[in-house]
Each structure stands twice: as C-alpha cells, then as structure tokens.
Design an enzyme around this catalytic site. Structure first.
Site, PDB file in Angstrom:
ATOM      1  N   LYS A   4     113.401  38.571  51.995  1.00 29.59           N
ATOM      2  CA  LYS A   4     112.747  38.423  51.250  1.00 29.59           C
ATOM      3  C   LYS A   4     111.898  37.193  51.276  1.00 29.59           C
ATOM      4  O   LYS A   4     112.211  36.193  51.202  1.00 29.59           O
ATOM      5  CB  LYS A   4     113.646  38.189  49.710  1.00 29.59           C
ATOM      6  CG  LYS A   4     112.582  38.446  48.649  1.00 29.59           C
ATOM      7  CD  LYS A   4     113.183  38.327  47.194  1.00 29.59           C
ATOM      8  CE  LYS A   4     112.307  38.552  46.077  1.00 29.59           C
ATOM      9  NZ  LYS A   4     113.196  38.157  44.705  1.00 29.59           N
ATOM     10  N   LYS A  51     112.019  42.903  52.002  1.00 30.49           N
ATOM     11  CA  LYS A  51     110.988  42.829  51.024  1.00 30.49           C
ATOM     12  C   LYS A  51     109.726  41.852  51.252  1.00 30.49           C
ATOM     13  O   LYS A  51     110.641  40.526  51.498  1.00 30.49           O
ATOM     14  CB  LYS A  51     111.494  42.650  49.491  1.00 30.49           C
ATOM     15  CG  LYS A  51     110.590  42.688  48.330  1.00 30.49           C
ATOM     16  CD  LYS A  51     111.422  42.564  47.029  1.00 30.49           C
ATOM     17  CE  LYS A  51     110.466  42.346  46.073  1.00 30.49           C
ATOM     18  NZ  LYS A  51     111.323  42.159  44.480  1.00 30.49           N
TER      19      LYS A  51
END
Length: 331
Positions: free
Chosen positions: A203, A255
C-alpha cells in the site's frame, strides 16, 4: 527469406481479423467473479450522499447499501468491501466508533449479511482512519506519531467485533508492522478461524487516494508517509509480502493498482495465495472526468484498465465499477 519463417509467411494479423476470432484467442479474460465492490455507508443520513470527486459513487444509507449488495449479487460480483463513515461527533483519538459493536461499520456488516447471507463475500476494512479525529490509521503517541504497537491492540479488538458482526473477510489496511499476525491471533482467540484475512500487503503513499478522503470524510492533517510505502520502492514490497505470508495472510493486495502494475506482477509471480488489486478512487476519478469531457471512450477505458490489472496477475480486483462491469460482462 523463407516465407514460412517470417513475413510474408508470418502474419499475426490473421488472428485479429474478426471480433469472434479475437475473442477466441484472447489471453486474458475478465469475469464478474473477479470483481469486488468497495462501498461506503454513512451514519445519520436519510438518503445516499453523492461523492463529488467520484461521480456515480455515493455514501450509502443502511437501506441503499442493502440494495447495492443485492444488485452486486444479481450481477455476479464476488464480494463487497465495506467502509464506515461515522457521524463527526463520534470520532475520537482512539477511533472507538470502529470497535463499538453498534458502530456504523458493524451495523452495516450485520445488515448486509442479513440481506445476502453467503451469496456475497462480505469484507470489512480493518483500519482506524475513518474513526479517528486526527485521521491517521492508528493511535498517536505523545509526539503525535503513529504508535505501531498500541495501534495493533486496537486492530485486534476491531478484528473481533467485525467477525462477530458477520465479516467473512477482514482487510487490515493500516500498514502497521505485525498487523496480520496480531489480527490472526485475535480471530483465533474467539474461535473464528473461519474468517479470512485479505492483507493490504503493498500500500503506497499515493496521490491517487485524494477522492477517497472525501468518500470517508477523512479528518487527516499531514500525510501517511511514515507507514505507507514509498512509491520509489519495489524490494520493500516484496519484504512486506514475505512478512504477511509468514504471519498468516490468506490473500494479499496491491494498492493502488494501475500505477503499480510492475509491482503487482512481481507479487503475483512470487506467491501461491490469491492476489487482489485495488483500483482506487483517483484511478476511477480520472477516467470519469476525462470521459465527461469527451476526451476518452468511457466504457472502453474502464474495461482496458481492468484488463491491464488482470493481465498483470490479479485474481481479484476491487473497483467502484464492479457491478456495472459485471452486468456488462454477463450481458
């Protein structure tokens, strides 16, 4: 030059001649089952609230969320990832609304499970940022920095209340060191070894999260660069991957998706567990904004972006277009 070894004997265009032929030889295919719908539910509203930076996406009421879940099932979508948006007055330094059994996220989990049962995989965002008055993903120390280990205690409690509320899958997204192992232990302590963990393994501290801040009513001041990853790094992502797998992650996620397809491909090649990718708010907003201005073909751009994510190695894609695309694929 042999006509059998190269041009004019070799003509790859033969396999592109008709739509049916192109479909037959396609190497990558999207299916409704590949898709997961992220959805926001807001406390204290009587009608869905449009998100200005994400045209077509809303903060749901409890009733409209149930309806969205039913629509996702009918379209063939596999899962729904829920984010809770509490009333502003319920935010505090510890994010206690996130662990309140009657908090908006837990209520929404129960609502959706009651509505669709096991026909849709009900997932819950396991993070404190929506519920803290400072907007960070964890508890702050006396110097205003995120305290990793104190935050893990909150995540453990959050995992348990989300499991009790009906989550099939929890998604620890705060990027705290050790979060997967702590969440797994917390679930096992209450005999919920049936609840899976989708680890937000990779992330990045990305500029593409901008519209999401409106979607969850974020109170963030500053940034999350001390715990989310540096966009310059890849080896760091693979280290996070190894740690999450060691700690018990059932699935892993990258992500954002589109700007990090190289990282997604490396992760997919390295693991034997399912890999998810999150096509985030900024990716969605760029396509919608360009399409609104007539600069691109909206439907083609959506499918092309999703195909690219799938081709890079994602088994599952979280996308705000999930229900719309799934309907189109089935149609």
């Amino acid at each position: 030059m042999s006509k059998y070894g190269s041009f004019p004997g070799a003509r790859p265009r033969r396999l592109r001649a008709t739509p049916v032929l192109r479909r037959m030889v396609a190497e990558t295919r999207l299916h409704p089952a590949d898709l997961i719908l992220p959805a926001f539910v807001r406390e204290g509203v009587s009608a869905p609230v449009p998100i200005g930076t994400m045209p077509g996406v809303v903060q749901h009421t409890r009733d409209s969320l149930r309806a969205a879940a039913v629509e996702a099932v009918a379209a063939g979508v596999s899962g729904i990832m829920l984010f809770g948006v509490p009333e502003e007055g319920k935010k505090d330094a510890l994010g206690t609304a996130g662990t309140d059994p009657d908090g908006i996220l837990q209520v929404a989990l129960r609502d959706v499970r009651a509505e669709v049962g096991d026909e849709l995989i009900v997932m819950s965002d396991l993070c404190l940022d929506e519920f803290t008055d400072h907007g960070h993903c964890g508890v702050l120390d006396t110097d205003g920095r995120v305290d990793n280990d104190a935050t893990l205690e909150r995540y453990a409690e959050m995992a348990q209340v989300q499991a009790d509320a009906g989550a099939h899958v929890v998604g620890p997204s705060g990027m705290m060191d050790g979060q997967i192992g702590v969440v797994r232990d917390a679930l096992d302590q209450i005999d919920r070894d049936d609840v899976a963990i989708l680890a937000y393994t990779v992330k990045y501290a990305s500029a593409f999260y901008g519209p999401f801040r409106e979607a969850v009513g974020s109170s963030l001041k500053g940034d999350r660069k001390t715990y989310q990853q540096d966009p310059a790094n890849v080896r760091e992502s693979l280290r996070e991957l190894a740690l999450d797998l060691e700690e018990g992650a059932d699935m892993v996620m990258v992500k954002p998706a589109g700007p990090y397809l190289d990282v997604l491909a490396k992760v997919a090649q390295a693991v034997e567990v399912p890999v998810a990718a999150y096509q985030i708010s900024g990716e969605y907003a760029m396509v919608e904004a360009a399409a609104e201005r007539g600069w691109i073909d909206r439907d083609r751009a959506i499918l092309e972006s999703l195909l690219g994510i799938k081709r890079a190695g994602a088994n599952m894609i979280l996308t705000y277009w999930a229900t719309e695309v799934a309907r189109g694929l089935r149609g």
